[in-house]
Design an enzyme around this catalytic site. Sequence first.
Site, PDB file in Angstrom:
ATOM      1  CG  ASP A 107      -0.242   0.107   2.542  1.00 25.68           C
ATOM      2  OD1 ASP A 107       0.822  -0.530   2.707  1.00 25.68           O
ATOM      3  OD2 ASP A 107      -0.736   0.826   3.437  1.00 25.68           O
ATOM      4  CD  GLU A 171       4.294   0.907   6.806  1.00 22.43           C
ATOM      5  OE1 GLU A 171       5.032   1.331   7.711  1.00 22.43           O
ATOM      6  OE2 GLU A 171       3.896   1.659   5.876  1.00 22.43           O
TER       7      GLU A 171
HETATM    8  C1  LIG Z   1      23.544   9.032  11.574  1.00 23.21           C
HETATM    9  C2  LIG Z   1      22.408   9.684  10.958  1.00 23.21           C
HETATM   10  C3  LIG Z   1      21.969   9.148   9.659  1.00 23.21           C
HETATM   11  C4  LIG Z   1      20.584   9.507   9.355  1.00 23.21           C
HETATM   12  C5  LIG Z   1      20.049   8.823   8.208  1.00 23.21           C
HETATM   13  C6  LIG Z   1      18.604   8.588   8.283  1.00 23.21           C
HETATM   14  C7  LIG Z   1      17.980   8.477   6.966  1.00 23.21           C
HETATM   15  C8  LIG Z   1      16.551   8.205   7.030  1.00 23.21           C
HETATM   16  C9  LIG Z   1      16.298   6.780   7.059  1.00 23.21           C
HETATM   17  C10 LIG Z   1      15.108   6.258   7.163  1.00 23.21           C
HETATM   18  C11 LIG Z   1      13.873   7.024   7.054  1.00 23.21           C
HETATM   19  C12 LIG Z   1      12.751   6.427   7.771  1.00 23.21           C
HETATM   20  C13 LIG Z   1      11.854   5.627   6.902  1.00 23.21           C
HETATM   21  C14 LIG Z   1      11.023   4.769   7.765  1.00 23.21           C
HETATM   22  C15 LIG Z   1       9.887   4.157   7.092  1.00 23.21           C
HETATM   23  C16 LIG Z   1       8.636   4.651   7.722  1.00 23.21           C
HETATM   24  C17 LIG Z   1       7.426   4.043   7.130  1.00 23.21           C
HETATM   25  C18 LIG Z   1       6.229   4.804   7.600  1.00 23.21           C
HETATM   26  O1  LIG Z   1       5.975   5.897   7.134  1.00 23.21           O
HETATM   27  N1  LIG Z   1       5.472   4.259   8.550  1.00 23.21           N
HETATM   28  C19 LIG Z   1       4.365   4.918   9.184  1.00 23.21           C
HETATM   29  C20 LIG Z   1       3.659   3.895  10.042  1.00 23.21           C
HETATM   30  C21 LIG Z   1       2.452   4.418  10.777  1.00 23.21           C
HETATM   31  C22 LIG Z   1       2.001   3.411  11.818  1.00 23.21           C
HETATM   32  C23 LIG Z   1       1.298   4.651   9.836  1.00 23.21           C
HETATM   33  C24 LIG Z   1       4.909   6.048  10.038  1.00 23.21           C
HETATM   34  O2  LIG Z   1       4.251   7.076  10.109  1.00 23.21           O
HETATM   35  O3  LIG Z   1       5.981   5.923  10.650  1.00 23.21           O
HETATM   36 ZN   LIG Z   2       6.862   2.009   3.995  1.00 21.71          ZN
HETATM   37 ZN   LIG Z   3       5.383   5.033   3.984  1.00 21.50          ZN
END
Ligand SMILES: CCCCCCCC/C=C\CCCCCCCC(=O)N[C@@H](CC(C)C)C(=O)O
Ligand SMILES: [Zn+2]
Ligand SMILES: [Zn+2]
Length: 483
Positions: A107, A171
């Site tokens: 999704d 998700e």
């Molecule tokens: C040493 C520092 C380095 C920094 C690098 C960081 C780069 C960013 C890396 C990851 C980004 C995060 C991506 C995570 C995926 C999140 C998926 C998402 O959006 N999930 C929803 C779930 C919710 C329950 C609906 C959310 O809002 O978190």
């Molecule tokens: Zn995701």
């Molecule tokens: Zn996402």
Amino acid sequence: TVSRPMGLRGKQQQGTSRIPSQFHKEERVAMKEALKGAIQIPTVSFSPKESNTTALAEFGEYIRKVFPTVFSTSCVQHEVVGEYSHLFTVQGLDPSLQPYMLLAHFDVVPASEEDWEVPPFSGLERDGFIYGRGTLDNKNSVMAILQALELLLIRNYIPRRSFFIALGHDEEVSGMNGAQKISALLQARGIQLAFLVDEGSFIVDGFIPSLKKPFAMISVSEKGAINLMLQVNMTPGHSSAPPKETSIGILAAAVSRLEQAPMPNMFGSGSLKTTLQHLANEFPFPTNLILSNLWLFQPLVSRMMERNYVTNAMVRTTIALTMFNAGVKVNVIPSTAQATMNIRIHPAQTVQEVLELVKNIVADDRVQFHVLSAFDSLPVSPSDDQALGYQLLHQTIRSVFPEVSVVTPGICIGNTDSRHFTNLTTGIYRFNPLYLQPQDFSSVHGINEKISVQAYETQVKFIFELIQNADTYQRPVSDLHEL
Ligand SMILES: CCCCCCCC/C=C\CCCCCCCC(=O)N[C@@H](CC(C)C)C(=O)O
Ligand SMILES: [Zn+2]
Ligand SMILES: [Zn+2]
């Protein structure tokens, strides 16, 4: 700084021949076309109650069409769970090996046509990039996992270690109907996983200004979260004779106080400290010295981390005001004002501690607190020499991305479907085998999300190798001596 993956040997297990991760021209064209087709199906989750169910069902038909071998090979069992999610059980030859799981979701969040350079559900290829919602989050993983398995099966590969492929359909709105149901189903079957790999981290490039080299970050935990709604009720009335304070004004002042008072910096008690220690020698002088002596320079480094939104999110609990609702007419003073915020909890704090802090900052009894949902940060998965999942990822990163010299544990600032699987394993790893720069990060849930054709091929190659590496794992020599 570069630790070799311990306990894993590059050699294949006796009796299983290694299949090189090289794909023919026609296969490479077919794999990118398959991804484009997946992007064209608008599997949008709008809210926990509203999603494009027609598209979710169509996606199920689509994967049957483009991965015929996966669906027709006897060692692969397929089930639909929670109406639209998919669970594949790949039966390995050796039942003594504990199974693992590859997890992803198909999704996507909504995308408004007008802001994009190309239509978000076109899957158009331009200058070597495939554009569209889901190209990084997370249809790339869904398609790459199935593609890698399809290619292995076509080459008559039979896995030794059983594994599950779980593909969630909700998700982006909690995973309650997809991932959580898959987890419950496997628990009812008495399954315990050796480890699980999901989205959530990358080979990160350019997030720390003085660090010029990319490094692979495998997230071994993720922040907790609270969805909190603040509400103020006051007497409604005619706008020609307003009271001194209104529900809107009281609430606005409360949320402004929250924005002006960031939660405490918890740098010293989080995994970012470990991440930076792994990276210390990659920095130029004097940063390398500073990071190697955090016992002395911790206050300085913790302040440096606050300068950038992403690293700031790694050192503290963050509060994002995301919804603000009040009023129905220009000359009516409304009775109710509501503000909803999304709080991401640093692992050193709990839901209760954060709620206390927020209440103390608001410090106004007229503001009501409604917790819509809440959970603490996720347990930290092991990343030591004996941690099978971590070491397999480490080994595969080294072979597929030999130019990446540092692999480090980290924390995911978002939440993933993997949080529904803590009942099945302690080894939860969030890692996407892709380079991510700050502008790519902005495109996730933003505009012009895209993946290069080459990056997608490399993702398929990574999974193709990871599956084989999971089959050739041998226990460390030190362990064998103890027998
Ligand atoms: C040493 C520092 C380095 C920094 C690098 C960081 C780069 C960013 C890396 C990851 C980004 C995060 C991506 C995570 C995926 C999140 C998926 C998402 O959006 N999930 C929803 C779930 C919710 C329950 C609906 C959310 O809002 O978190
Ligand atoms: Zn995701
Ligand atoms: Zn996402």
